[in-house]
Design a protein around this motif. Structure first.
Motif, mmCIF file in Angstrom:
data_model
loop_
_atom_site.group_PDB
_atom_site.id
_atom_site.type_symbol
_atom_site.label_atom_id
_atom_site.label_comp_id
_atom_site.label_asym_id
_atom_site.label_seq_id
_atom_site.Cartn_x
_atom_site.Cartn_y
_atom_site.Cartn_z
ATOM 1 N N UNK A 174 -12.127 -0.918 -1.132
ATOM 2 C CA UNK A 174 -13.105 -0.565 0.434
ATOM 3 C C UNK A 174 -12.409 0.031 1.031
ATOM 4 N N UNK A 175 -11.432 0.703 1.312
ATOM 5 C CA UNK A 175 -10.531 1.910 2.050
ATOM 6 C C UNK A 175 -11.543 2.795 1.122
ATOM 7 N N UNK A 176 -11.390 3.304 -0.067
ATOM 8 C CA UNK A 176 -11.273 4.663 -1.230
ATOM 9 C C UNK A 176 -12.605 4.390 -1.139
ATOM 10 N N UNK A 177 -13.614 3.532 -0.869
ATOM 11 C CA UNK A 177 -15.367 3.923 -1.325
ATOM 12 C C UNK A 177 -15.785 4.397 0.459
ATOM 13 N N UNK A 178 -15.358 3.369 1.229
ATOM 14 C CA UNK A 178 -15.403 4.313 3.104
ATOM 15 C C UNK A 178 -15.116 6.097 2.772
ATOM 16 N N UNK A 179 -13.814 6.274 2.463
ATOM 17 C CA UNK A 179 -13.327 7.550 2.264
ATOM 18 C C UNK A 179 -13.873 8.526 1.312
ATOM 19 N N UNK A 180 -14.126 7.628 0.487
ATOM 20 C CA UNK A 180 -15.096 8.907 -0.495
ATOM 21 C C UNK A 180 -16.312 9.585 -0.383
ATOM 22 N N UNK A 235 9.336 -0.464 -5.763
ATOM 23 C CA UNK A 235 9.918 -1.310 -4.894
ATOM 24 C C UNK A 235 10.096 -0.906 -3.384
ATOM 25 N N UNK A 236 9.981 0.228 -3.381
ATOM 26 C CA UNK A 236 10.759 1.317 -2.188
ATOM 27 C C UNK A 236 9.250 1.555 -1.389
ATOM 28 N N UNK A 237 7.991 1.020 -2.026
ATOM 29 C CA UNK A 237 6.786 1.475 -1.397
ATOM 30 C C UNK A 237 5.762 0.667 -1.248
ATOM 31 N N UNK A 238 5.357 0.141 0.105
ATOM 32 C CA UNK A 238 4.658 -1.156 0.140
ATOM 33 C C UNK A 238 2.849 -1.169 0.598
ATOM 34 N N UNK A 239 2.946 0.121 0.785
ATOM 35 C CA UNK A 239 1.199 0.469 1.366
ATOM 36 C C UNK A 239 0.426 1.480 -0.081
ATOM 37 N N UNK A 240 -0.965 1.587 0.484
ATOM 38 C CA UNK A 240 -1.373 2.265 -1.016
ATOM 39 C C UNK A 240 -1.657 3.883 -0.207
ATOM 40 N N UNK A 241 -0.024 4.719 -0.159
ATOM 41 C CA UNK A 241 -0.738 5.408 0.778
ATOM 42 C C UNK A 241 0.177 6.623 -0.890
ATOM 43 N N UNK A 242 0.016 7.840 -0.982
ATOM 44 C CA UNK A 242 0.734 9.249 -1.639
ATOM 45 C C UNK A 242 1.479 9.832 -0.471
ATOM 46 N N UNK A 243 2.582 9.612 -0.661
ATOM 47 C CA UNK A 243 3.463 9.991 -0.229
ATOM 48 C C UNK A 243 3.851 10.950 0.102
ATOM 49 N N UNK A 244 2.933 12.849 -0.573
ATOM 50 C CA UNK A 244 3.303 13.307 -0.584
ATOM 51 C C UNK A 244 3.078 14.166 0.515
ATOM 52 N N UNK A 245 1.074 13.634 0.517
ATOM 53 C CA UNK A 245 0.172 13.428 1.604
ATOM 54 C C UNK A 245 -0.349 12.727 2.945
ATOM 55 N N UNK A 246 0.432 11.726 2.517
ATOM 56 C CA UNK A 246 0.252 10.677 4.007
ATOM 57 C C UNK A 246 -1.654 10.594 3.971
ATOM 58 N N UNK A 247 -1.741 10.255 2.542
ATOM 59 C CA UNK A 247 -2.981 9.674 1.916
ATOM 60 C C UNK A 247 -3.427 9.073 1.435
ATOM 61 N N UNK A 248 -4.446 8.071 1.777
ATOM 62 C CA UNK A 248 -4.984 6.907 0.737
ATOM 63 C C UNK A 248 -5.474 7.609 -0.783
ATOM 64 N N UNK A 249 -5.809 6.913 -1.628
ATOM 65 C CA UNK A 249 -7.452 7.529 -2.766
ATOM 66 C C UNK A 249 -8.797 7.348 -2.356
ATOM 67 N N UNK A 250 -9.274 8.461 -3.217
ATOM 68 C CA UNK A 250 -11.098 8.518 -2.487
ATOM 69 C C UNK A 250 -11.171 8.632 -3.688
ATOM 70 N N UNK A 251 -12.811 7.607 -3.950
ATOM 71 C CA UNK A 251 -13.280 6.480 -5.093
ATOM 72 C C UNK A 251 -15.288 7.359 -4.869
ATOM 73 N N UNK A 252 -15.707 7.841 -5.780
ATOM 74 C CA UNK A 252 -16.573 8.046 -5.882
ATOM 75 C C UNK A 252 -17.441 6.989 -6.466
ATOM 76 N N UNK A 253 -18.712 7.476 -5.537
ATOM 77 C CA UNK A 253 -19.954 5.827 -5.507
ATOM 78 C C UNK A 253 -20.115 5.455 -7.712
ATOM 79 N N UNK A 254 -20.053 6.204 -8.668
ATOM 80 C CA UNK A 254 -19.686 6.535 -9.984
ATOM 81 C C UNK A 254 -18.487 5.137 -10.455
ATOM 82 N N UNK A 255 -17.285 5.691 -9.505
ATOM 83 C CA UNK A 255 -16.212 4.989 -9.816
ATOM 84 C C UNK A 255 -15.515 4.305 -9.581
#
Length: 306
Positions: A174-180, A235-255
């Motif tokens: 849901x997060x990646x769909x809204x963001x995408x 083991x040291x990452x609990x949240x689905x965030x890219x630590x290199x940019x502080x952002x979650x993933x995006x997914x397109x409608x087909x994805x």
């Protein structure tokens, strides 16, 4: 809808004519604003555009799925029995009176160490509210609840751990769909409301990731963009965030459809056995998302600023 994304979706769809006709009808309704009086036009400027109607209805499919999941898990019945409207615009084998849901069951919450029962109950309240909210934005253009198979992955309601596994999947998607889809929105009130729904979905994600890590529940990895919590993930990452940019993933409608339907090149199946409802009905799922979807500006989404 941006020309690039629209072309990609239409080319991927085996039902191009129906997709264009549906989107064209919505476009005609929006274009009628040009013939309205100044006062009438001003009153309509807060209404969703044709593109936004397509995007909001796509989101409504996912909200129906989530709301059914949490309502069944808590009470053993679906959202229609809970008093929500499920009728609307329907496509293919999905009935306009609201589709059939299979696979759901009431879950026994045996371990309350991290408040799984109360928190998932609260999330269910949110998801049912999202269904009603999107229906109110869409009005007569709102889709009906499609046919849904809640156990498309073969698990979900057998025990508390299975329930957390599937809840985590739904919320992360849901997060990646809204963001995408965010860059396809142009109406201020639609952008603001979608951002608030996205914020709520993200709050759900944070809680579910924490519960899974604390209870040591394995998490199936969805695709290359899926950042799962421990014990499966780092083991040291609990949240689905890219630590290199502080952002979650995006997914397109087909994805997103690749995950919903269970593979690439499909127009139905998985959680939506008759396909989704709305302008994206008949759109084929693509290959799964990859790690590139975690970039600051993933390829295929909004272009980089000049």
């Amino acid at each position: 809808m941006s020309e690039r994304i629209l072309d990609e979706v239409v080319k991927a769809s085996p039902n191009r004519r129906k997709f264009l006709a549906t989107l064209g009808t919505a476009t005609a309704a929006v274009s009628a604003m040009a013939l309205a009086s100044p006062r009438e036009a001003e009153a309509q400027t807060s209404s969703p555009t044709a593109t936004e109607i397509a995007v909001l209805n796509f989101a409504l499919n996912l909200e129906y799925l989530e709301a059914e999941f949490y309502t069944y898990g808590q009470y053993g019945y679906g959202i229609e029995q809970a008093g929500l409207k499920v009728s609307g615009v329907a496509y293919g084998a999905n009935p306009p009176g609201g589709g059939t849901t299979t696979g759901g069951a009431k879950v026994t919450f045996s371990n309350n160490l991290v408040f799984t029962g109360p928190i998932t109950s609260e999330i269910g309240v949110d998801e049912r509210a999202h269904v009603t909210l999107l229906q109110s934005f869409l009005g007569s253009a709102a889709i009906a609840k499609p046919n849904i198979n809640l156990t498309a992955l073969g698990f979900g309601f057998g025990n508390q751990n299975e329930y957390l596994q599937l809840a985590r999947i739904f919320e992360d998607v849901g997060v990646t769909a809204y963001g995408g889809a965010a860059y396809l929105l142009t109406t201020p009130i639609v952008i603001q409301t979608a951002a608030r729904i996205l914020a709520v979905e993200a709050l759900h994600v944070g809680s579910l990731h924490t519960q899974i890590a604390r209870l040591n529940v394995p998490s199936p990895v969805l695709d290359g963009a899926d950042l799962v919590p421990p014990p499966t993930g780092p083991q040291n990452q609990y949240l689905p965030v890219n630590t290199a940019n502080g952002l979650p993933a995006l997914r397109s409608v087909p994805q997103v459809l690749a995950l919903a339907y269970g593979g690439a090149g499909l127009t139905q199946g998985g959680f939506f056995p008759s396909g989704i409802n709305g302008a994206f009905y008949g759109t084929a799922s693509s290959a799964p998302a990859t790690a590139a979807n975690l970039q600051t500006i993933p390829p295929g989404f909004a272009p980089a600023p000049a």
